[in-house]
Design an enzyme around this catalytic site. Structure first.
Site, PDB file in Angstrom:
ATOM      1  N   ASP A 132       0.851  -1.194   0.000  1.00 39.19           N
ATOM      2  CA  ASP A 132       0.000   0.000   0.000  1.00 39.19           C
ATOM      3  C   ASP A 132       0.883   1.240   0.000  1.00 39.19           C
ATOM      4  OD1 ASP A 132      -2.006  -1.959   1.997  1.00 39.19           O
ATOM      5  OD2 ASP A 132      -2.769  -0.989   0.193  1.00 39.19           O
ATOM      6  N   ASP A 160     -10.728  -4.572  -1.180  1.00 37.15           N
ATOM      7  CA  ASP A 160      -9.650  -4.138  -0.297  1.00 37.15           C
ATOM      8  C   ASP A 160     -10.203  -3.279   0.832  1.00 37.15           C
ATOM      9  OD1 ASP A 160      -6.526  -2.277  -0.844  1.00 37.15           O
ATOM     10  OD2 ASP A 160      -7.464  -3.095   0.946  1.00 37.15           O
TER      11      ASP A 160
HETATM   12  C1  DX5 Z   1      -6.454   1.119   2.866  1.00 36.22           C
HETATM   13  C2  DX5 Z   1      -5.579  -0.085   2.639  1.00 36.22           C
HETATM   14  C3  DX5 Z   1      -6.083  -1.191   3.550  1.00 36.22           C
HETATM   15  C4  DX5 Z   1      -5.178  -2.394   3.578  1.00 36.22           C
HETATM   16  C5  DX5 Z   1      -5.909  -3.524   4.246  1.00 36.22           C
HETATM   17  O1  DX5 Z   1      -5.932   2.192   2.200  1.00 36.22           O
HETATM   18  O2  DX5 Z   1      -5.637  -0.477   1.278  1.00 36.22           O
HETATM   19  O3  DX5 Z   1      -7.349  -1.567   3.080  1.00 36.22           O
HETATM   20  O4  DX5 Z   1      -4.829  -2.735   2.275  1.00 36.22           O
HETATM   21  O5  DX5 Z   1      -6.178  -3.122   5.570  1.00 36.22           O
HETATM   22  P1  DX5 Z   1      -7.275  -3.851   6.470  1.00 36.22           P
HETATM   23  O6  DX5 Z   1      -7.392  -5.288   5.994  1.00 36.22           O
HETATM   24  O7  DX5 Z   1      -6.713  -3.750   7.871  1.00 36.22           O
HETATM   25  O8  DX5 Z   1      -8.546  -3.100   6.275  1.00 36.22           O
END
Ligand code: DX5
Length: 220
Positions: free
Chosen positions: A36, A176
């Site tokens: 990310d 996501d």
């Molecule tokens: C947000 C990120 C998150 C990450 C996953 O900008 O993209 O979504 O990948 O995080 P969790 O699974 O903790 O929501």
């Protein structure tokens, strides 16, 4: 169809031991590692650049995907491909020339992905399906891990599944944000075949392997 792929996000990993975290995510059974990338412009958070990704490349044999949550992704596409990312995901909201950006990613030899924020309609991708290998439907507002899954996005996932079906194109659908044992099955049934999980895996008290196994069991 067979189960979706769990994509391990390193967003909430222990950055002081990032190589080991990538290795243990891989050992835990994730099918991909997601980076990310955040620039504190497009999203109110800042993370890592291509050099950090390159340093971790040797710690995993799983595909890397770079999720570019940045205001201006075009100048950095080649750097993340060179760092070892097989897939580059840009945000539709930051690419006024999205078709050209996706074509550039493919010319660099990587798979082309586009992500859409919760409020962004799928019309943004309707005319570029031929240039797309993957669409990421955000089920949280981008910027941070550990946020609450937005169930209303399931309608959007299903709409995208229908759009891909009508197009006859092999576009993968990924969700996501906020994926956990409580939300994974609904996201999969809505039509997602790749589920990004960050905090559900990284902060599981039983460890990453148990967390990934629990996610798969939650979808059985
Ligand atoms: C947000 C990120 C998150 C990450 C996953 O900008 O993209 O979504 O990948 O995080 P969790 O699974 O903790 O929501």
């Amino acid at each position: 169809s067979d189960e979706p792929v769990i994509v391990g996000s390193v967003l909430g990993a222990d950055y002081a031991h990032l190589g080991n975290e990538v290795a243990s995510l891989t050992a835990a059974g994730v099918g991909r590692i997601q980076w990310d990338v955040m620039d504190r412009r497009f999203v109110p958070n800042m993370t890592f650049g291509p050099d950090v990704v390159a340093a971790c490349r040797k710690y995993s044999n799983m595909p890397f995907e770079a999720h570019l949550m940045v205001q201006d992704p075009d100048p950095m596409l080649a750097d993340f491909v060179a760092a070892g990312c097989e897939t580059i995901i840009v945000h539709a909201e930051t690419c006024p020339h999205l078709l050209r950006t996706l074509a550039t990613i493919r010319e660099l030899g990587a798979q082309a992905g586009v992500a859409v924020n919760p409020s962004t309609p799928l019309d943004f991708v309707r005319y570029v399906l031929d240039h797309l290998d993957e669409i990421v439907i955000m089920t949280v507002n981008p910027g941070f891990g550990g946020q609450k899954y937005i169930p209303a996005m399931e309608e959007k996932v299903s709409e995208m599944r229908a759009l891909v079906g009508r197009s006859g194109r092999a576009v993968k659908i990924e969700v996501d944000g906020g994926i956990s044992t409580a939300t994974a099955k609904a996201a999969w049934y809505a039509g997602a075949e790749l589920l990004v999980a960050g905090s559900a895996v990284l902060s599981h008290p039983g460890g990453k392997k148990a967390a990934v196994a629990e996610l798969h069991r939650a979808m059985a």
